[in-house]
Design an enzyme around this catalytic site. Sequence first.
Site, PDB file in Angstrom:
ATOM      1  CB  THR A  81      -0.945  -0.010   1.222  1.00 45.41           C
ATOM      2  OG1 THR A  81      -1.773  -1.175   1.124  1.00 45.41           O
ATOM      3  CG2 THR A  81      -1.822   1.228   1.275  1.00 45.41           C
ATOM      4  CD  GLN A 186      -2.213 -11.450  -4.313  1.00 49.54           C
ATOM      5  OE1 GLN A 186      -1.711 -12.561  -4.134  1.00 49.54           O
ATOM      6  NE2 GLN A 186      -2.887 -10.839  -3.356  1.00 49.54           N
ATOM      7  CG  HIS A 208       1.575  -9.637   4.142  1.00 47.90           C
ATOM      8  ND1 HIS A 208       0.334 -10.185   3.951  1.00 47.90           N
ATOM      9  CD2 HIS A 208       1.504  -8.373   3.682  1.00 47.90           C
ATOM     10  CE1 HIS A 208      -0.463  -9.258   3.407  1.00 47.90           C
ATOM     11  NE2 HIS A 208       0.227  -8.162   3.223  1.00 47.90           N
ATOM     12  CB  THR A 246      13.969   4.025  12.730  1.00 44.73           C
ATOM     13  OG1 THR A 246      14.194   5.277  13.368  1.00 44.73           O
ATOM     14  CG2 THR A 246      14.983   3.005  13.224  1.00 44.73           C
ATOM     15  CB  CYS A 348      -8.303  -4.978   0.556  1.00 40.98           C
ATOM     16  SG  CYS A 348      -6.631  -5.415   0.929  1.00 40.98           S
TER      17      CYS A 348
HETATM   18  C1  LIG Z   1      -2.639  -6.676  -5.628  1.00 41.34           C
HETATM   19  C2  LIG Z   1      -2.448  -6.091  -4.265  1.00 41.34           C
HETATM   20  N1  LIG Z   1      -1.953  -4.862  -4.158  1.00 41.34           N
HETATM   21  C3  LIG Z   1      -1.729  -4.296  -2.958  1.00 41.34           C
HETATM   22  C4  LIG Z   1      -2.025  -4.953  -1.795  1.00 41.34           C
HETATM   23  C5  LIG Z   1      -1.768  -4.274  -0.479  1.00 41.34           C
HETATM   24  O1  LIG Z   1      -0.731  -4.923   0.202  1.00 41.34           O
HETATM   25  P1  LIG Z   1      -0.366  -4.566   1.725  1.00 41.34           P
HETATM   26  O2  LIG Z   1      -1.528  -4.985   2.537  1.00 41.34           O
HETATM   27  O3  LIG Z   1       0.862  -5.327   2.017  1.00 41.34           O
HETATM   28  O4  LIG Z   1      -0.134  -3.117   1.803  1.00 41.34           O
HETATM   29  C6  LIG Z   1      -2.567  -6.241  -1.858  1.00 41.34           C
HETATM   30  C7  LIG Z   1      -2.949  -6.961  -0.637  1.00 41.34           C
HETATM   31  O5  LIG Z   1      -3.915  -7.675  -0.601  1.00 41.34           O
HETATM   32  C8  LIG Z   1      -2.773  -6.835  -3.139  1.00 41.34           C
HETATM   33  O6  LIG Z   1      -3.273  -8.054  -3.269  1.00 41.34           O
END
Ligand SMILES: Cc1ncc(COP(=O)(O)O)c(C=O)c1O
Length: 407
Positions: A81, A186, A208, A246, A348
């Site tokens: 993000t 992904q 993650h 940091t 999300c």
């Molecule tokens: C395609 C995609 N972009 C961005 C993100 C956001 O990742 P993060 O939660 O590590 O910020 C995700 C998480 O589901 C994702 O699948």
Amino acid sequence: MVLEFSPDLGPGLYLDACATAPPRPEVLQHMAAVQRTAWGNASSLHAQGLQAAEQLERSRLELAQAFEADRDELIVTSGATESIHLALLGVARCQPPGRLVISAVEHPAVEAAAFRMVERGWQIARWPVDEEGTVRLDQLETLLAPPTRLVSLIWGQSEVGTLQPVERVGEACRAREIPLHVDATQVVSQGRPAWRSLPVDLLSASAHKCGGPKGVGLLLRRRALQERHGPIQAGGGQEGGLRGGTQPVVLMAGMARAISLLEPWVDPQAPEAEPGPSGIGAVQQRRDRLLKQLLNLAPLQLLGAPVQRLPHHIALLAADPKGRPLPGRAVVRALAAEGVAISSGSACASGRDGGSPVLAAMGIAPDWCRSGLRLSLGPWLSEADLNGVAAQVQGALEQVAATTAPP
Ligand SMILES: Cc1ncc(COP(=O)(O)O)c(C=O)c1O
């Protein structure tokens, strides 16, 4: 494998790798060792600081090597993000407003960053997709015409699994000197793209999704973009001045280890994409077998591109035996009660009640836009683990159909 570092996978079967993947034992072990010795502030000048700075540099080099990137092309962030915001708003900060092109099937993080660009005077063009979720290449020329100054494309769509033609779009952007950002969150979970030969200027990913820790991600940025891209978060000048704060030495060590353990990314249509006996090839074989069982057993319909898709990803439309739409979230809950963890749409968006904007953009009828199901696999699932899943999915569909009034 050191057993004390194996993650607890919880009850039942975890088929939600696209939401997050369990940490790899090698990553947990490495992070524990780094946490013990390199806990200092990497910007400090004393022994503890130097210890942390040395570890940070080792992780940076491990990551750069994994992507075939130069060390100064890598910016460590808190996750995809943030990387996406830094990629897009970092361009907006250094260039006069123009047009940003994004696909109609982006992750909400891209939509949010694009919205902030609108506040700064940019226009947004949404690139339409076909019924498989692939951007319509017949619109490429028009979309890349002036005043387009930036393109952002989700490489592997998290909800429906479709892979976008990033190489083709990248070549077209290069020819017009328009920077291309790809959200590779992904894709990077399934293999390390070779940054050096990729026609992409900015690439976002998150640790993650690939067996690393949460709260850390990365942005790869071409050196040539240096003059046209800048920081959005100031502070102590860390990350080459591109991201103050940091540095998370331990998280970065975990991310570097998780990513370097991945195999190289292979496009499903490449000749070398034949599934092998281990790694992602094996996950893809299990995915294909499960998908076949699901399509045979239940009144389910595949969503997204059949071949050009993420190798661990299954996306379906849930239907009752009469072929009417079922609410995906009810199916997810019914399966969770049976110990099978899947999702409906992307994690999300799972808190939202509205239908999926991604499915709507693919031309799926409104009645069906709440019926998405996503099963995403990982190397922790054996073939035997998956044997009963199709029957469990069918049971859940029947249970939900029995308790849901037809629309
Ligand atoms: C395609 C995609 N972009 C961005 C993100 C956001 O990742 P993060 O939660 O590590 O910020 C995700 C998480 O589901 C994702 O699948």
